[in-house]
Design an enzyme around this catalytic site. Structure first.
Site, short mmCIF file in Angstrom:
data_model
loop_
_atom_site.label_atom_id
_atom_site.label_comp_id
_atom_site.label_asym_id
_atom_site.label_seq_id
_atom_site.Cartn_x
_atom_site.Cartn_y
_atom_site.Cartn_z
N ASP A 163 0.80 -1.19 -0.13
CA ASP A 163 -0.17 -0.03 0.35
C ASP A 163 0.86 1.42 -0.04
OD1 ASP A 163 -2.41 2.02 0.59
OD2 ASP A 163 -3.32 0.01 1.04
N HIS A 165 -3.62 5.97 3.34
CA HIS A 165 -4.45 4.77 2.90
C HIS A 165 -3.86 3.63 3.50
CE1 HIS A 165 -5.87 1.87 0.05
NE2 HIS A 165 -6.86 2.41 -0.43
N SER A 198 -11.13 -0.91 -0.73
CA SER A 198 -9.74 -0.97 -0.11
C SER A 198 -9.96 -1.17 1.35
CB SER A 198 -9.10 0.65 -0.11
OG SER A 198 -8.46 0.80 -1.53
#
Length: 770
Positions: free
Chosen positions: A127, A206, A538
């Site tokens: 990520d 994220h 996600s």
């Protein structure tokens, strides 16, 4: 050819021919690449990565002619241009039944699954990196034992990332991969407003969010500015975390180079991770499986016993065949809601009230105004703004006028409005932290009522937007998120997967966040938070990765296929009120293209009773059927004991997947074989076919109807015969088969049939249909 025509290409060579000598592997890569250059030095300058640990291949900056020459050389499986993939961007674990405090039938305290398992499992997250200062990644209260002796990875030094301070018994690995990104986009931008770090440190947030969702430590009293307050933790809070930063901020959007992704897979598998969570992908048209870094990496992960979990993708259209990451050796996850909402009261003139949804921490008091005052035809977009300031106003905008929520917020921010009330269909009610200005979501009916009430006043009335509250259990979840990408698979509808394998929580998920990154990412947002809300597949992907870590810890000998089967056959198909799960973006009941097998049920998945296992030979048959030759398969697939030749059947339907998909059922009868393995506590047990739901227009026969397992017979097969009984063309229908032991275990297998027959003789009606 001019060097400006050079692009990043990936050359995939299959298995590593020198598994104990990575240097020798790299030399062979350089030798192969040198064959399309005038000198070895030119080839060295072109080389980006040599993939030399878990599989063999390399990435290099070359032109199309050189790529074509390499593709024709002996031993080369595939050569493809590296693409840039995109990211699919607390309470959820309680909703899934994984509470921190367990009580048995006699009211004795139990150790919940989240704390009983996971200590020996390492989860790799590919990520945007990690914010190591977050409480989610501390080992203070977890009483974690020593780092597993099998671990070969490490934490690397970098900007704002000191391994001695950042890493511990929780965060045991952290690497970053930047070469592919910089070859594509140029040097990393670390300027103000895009404060990226040349290290595993996370700027976009994220990666921090997904990592804490999967394996974050137990942290009490977590909230976003008081909203969603509770005890935060990952699915497997005792599992270890290894971070592989492959996605980088460019214009506040995460960009992930395939060259970097494949390098991360290569090292993660060599480091010794047990589970990989990857929340990125690319929209259709999907490429062949071995011309995709995600599919190559996950295939070699499967061969090493590593479960790889991907997000299904975010496509706001709710249209079919847009699902991503559909390789049959990985797990593909859709997104759905949980039982938590954020009601926000709107009061006009002190006597008219409606309830919307938002994330507002302080009351807003202003004048209520309608969009046409500031925007041509009421379309709340920047180019439609008439230049009139909306200072001190809360403006109503409608999505039905062609307005997009984010554009409306940006336009009204430019107009200096106090807030936005955004009316859109009830199926799209997911609050977001855009924060150009505060946004309250209402449905079209509410927005219309509000507009009618506003029209009664000669002067703009006062409107109050009350602080948002947290509500639990008031709306029946789960509902599939409107943005969650749907099936069927576009790469080949007859390859088992109808679409996603399963759905999991992915809307308004609260998880850890970098304190130096604004919650909305925008530089004008001056807030600093430890926790933030995010929505997307996600977010659902690491939910499943966390559960997979628990299952892997409880059942270390299970294959990735067995673990996926446990998830799929125990999944829920009903919401909390026992009605069918709805498909967001519409008002219809969901089907396997929306939810896969259903909504994840972690407790049941730990003890599924039966599993559909997939052995390496099953994947050989599959690869044969999509065109791979025996010569290439020998370079891709790890050798099977006692196997000398590979035979290729003519159909995929006998591959032992936990769902049954037939993409073209015509007039002939089709019989499909499945094999189940008893993994329950009792070695001698009887399962019977307790339920058959036939797809509309299809007669289904299961034989045998009873399976007798014993100490000597832990695997048994059954056959499913499908016979069309109506004329139909171009239509999918759905059903299911359920096996039960009469007690705790109910093993459900979805049926997905594309009926494509316009000529059927109905014997029992003596009628022919055209």
């Amino acid at each position: 050819m001019d060097c400006c025509d050079n692009k990043v290409y990936i050359v995939y060579l299959g298995l590593n021919q020198y598994p104990d000598s990575p240097n020798l592997t790299s030399k062979s890569h350089l030798q192969l690449l040198s064959s399309v250059f005038e000198s070895e030095e030119d080839a060295k300058r072109s080389m980006i990565y040599s993939y030399k640990h878990s599989f063999s291949g390399f990435s290099a900056k070359i032109n199309a002619s050189q790529a074509s020459s390499l593709a024709k050389m002996a031993g080369v499986i595939s050569v493809f241009k590296g693409q840039t993939l995109k990211l699919h961007t607390t309470r959820s674990w309680n909703f899934l039944g994984l509470t921190l405090y367990g009580i048995d039938e006699d009211h004795h305290q139990l150790t919940p699954s989240q704390l009983a398992y996971g200590n020996d499992i390492i989860v790799g997250v590919l990520d945007t990196g990690v914010w190591p200062e977050s409480e989610s990644f501390q080992d203070n209260e977890q009483c974690l034992g020593p780092i597993p002796s099998s671990w070969k990875g490490r934490c690397v030094q970098g900007e704002n990332f000191d391994p001695k301070k950042a890493c511990n018994r929780k965060l045991i690995g952290a690497r970053y991969y930047l070469k592919g990104f910089e070859e594509t986009f140029g040097p990393l931008n670390t300027s103000s407003g895009n404060q990226e770090y040349r290290s595993p440190c996370d700027f976009l947030g994220h990666g921090t969010h997904t990592a804490s969702t999967a394996v974050g430590s137990v942290v009490r009293n977590a909230s976003f500015l008081g909203l969603g307050r509770g005890t935060a933790r990952g699915g497997a809070p005792r599992a270890r975390l290894a971070v592989y930063k492959v996605c980088w901020g460019r214009g506040l959007e995460g960009k992930c180079s395939e060259a970097d992704i494949l390098a991360a897979f290569d090292e993660a598998l060599h480091d010794g991770v047990h589970v990989i969570s990857a929340s990125f992908g690319e929209p259709p048209p999907l490429r062949p499986f071995f011309a995709s870094s995600a599919d190559i990496g996950s295939f070699h992960g499967m061969q090493r016993g590593v479960s790889v979990v991907f997000s299904a993708g975010n496509d706001d259209s709710s249209q079919p065949s847009v699902v991503q990451n559909v390789a049959p050796w990985s797990i593909c996850v859709a997104a759905s809601s949980i039982d938590r909402t954020f009601p926000t009261q709107i009061i006009v003139n002190g006597d008219f009230s409606i309830m919307g949804e938002s994330f507002i921490s302080r009351e807003i008091r202003a004048r209520l105004a309608d969009a046409p005052t500031y925007f041509l035809n009421g379309v709340c977009e920047m180019e439609m703004w008439n230049g009139k300031l909306a200072t001190g106003k809360v403006v109503i905008c409608f999505s039905t006028r062609g307005t997009v929520k984010g554009e409306a917020a940006a336009a009204l921010g430019k107009a200096n409005a106090s807030a936005l009330i955004f009316a859109q269909p009830i199926t799209l009610q997911i609050p977001e932290l855009l924060d150009f200005i505060p946004i309250v979501l209402v449905d079209i009916t509410q927005g219309t009522q509000l507009q009618y009430y506003l029209a009664q006043f000669p002067k703009l009335p006062i409107v109050q937007l009350k602080p948002t509250k947290t509500s639990i259990g008031k709306s029946p979840p789960p509902v599939v998120a409107y943005f969650s990408s749907r099936g069927p698979s576009s790469i080949s509808p007859d390859i088992l997967k109808a679409g996603p394998d399963i759905t999991a929580p992915g809307t308004s998920i609260l998880a850890a966040w970098p304190t130096s990154t604004p919650p909305s990412l925008y530089p004008v947002d001056g807030r600093s938070v430890n926790w933030n809300f995010q929505s997307g597949t996600s977010m659902s992907c690491p939910h499943v990765a966390g559960v997979v870590a628990l299952i892997k810890s409880a059942h270390p000998s299970w294959s990735p296929a067995a673990i996926r089967s446990a998830l799929m056959t125990t999944a829920l198909t009903r919401d909390t009120t026992h009605d069918s799960i709805l498909a967001g973006g519409s008002m219809k009941v969901s089907d396997p293209f929306d939810v896969g097998s259903g909504h994840i049920n972690p407790i049941k998945a730990m003890d599924p009773g039966l599993v559909y296992d997939l052995k390496p030979n099953d994947y050989i048959l599959f690869l044969c059927n999509i065109g791979y030759t025996q010569e290439k398969l020998q370079k891709i697939v790890l050798p099977l004991p006692g196997t000398k030749t590979i035979s290729c059947p003519q159909t995929n339907t006998d591959i032992n997947y936990p769902s049954i998909t037939v993409s073209n059922l015509q007039s002939s009868v089709k019989t499909i074989k499945r094999t189940v393995k008893n993994v329950g506590g009792k070695r001698s047990v009887v399962y019977f076919c307790s339920s058959i739901v036939e797809p509309d227009g299809v007669e289904v026969v299961v034989w045998p109807r009873v399976l007798f397992f014993s100490f000597y017979k832990e695997e048994l097969s059954f056959y499913v015969t499908l016979k069309p009984v109506k004329a139909s063309q171009g239509r999918y229908d759905f059903g299911e088969i359920v096996w039960s032991d009469g007690f705790h275990h109910h093993v459900r297998t979805p049926l997905i049939v594309f009926l494509n027959d316009t000529f059927i003789t109905m014997d029992h009606h003596h009628h022919t249909s055209f």
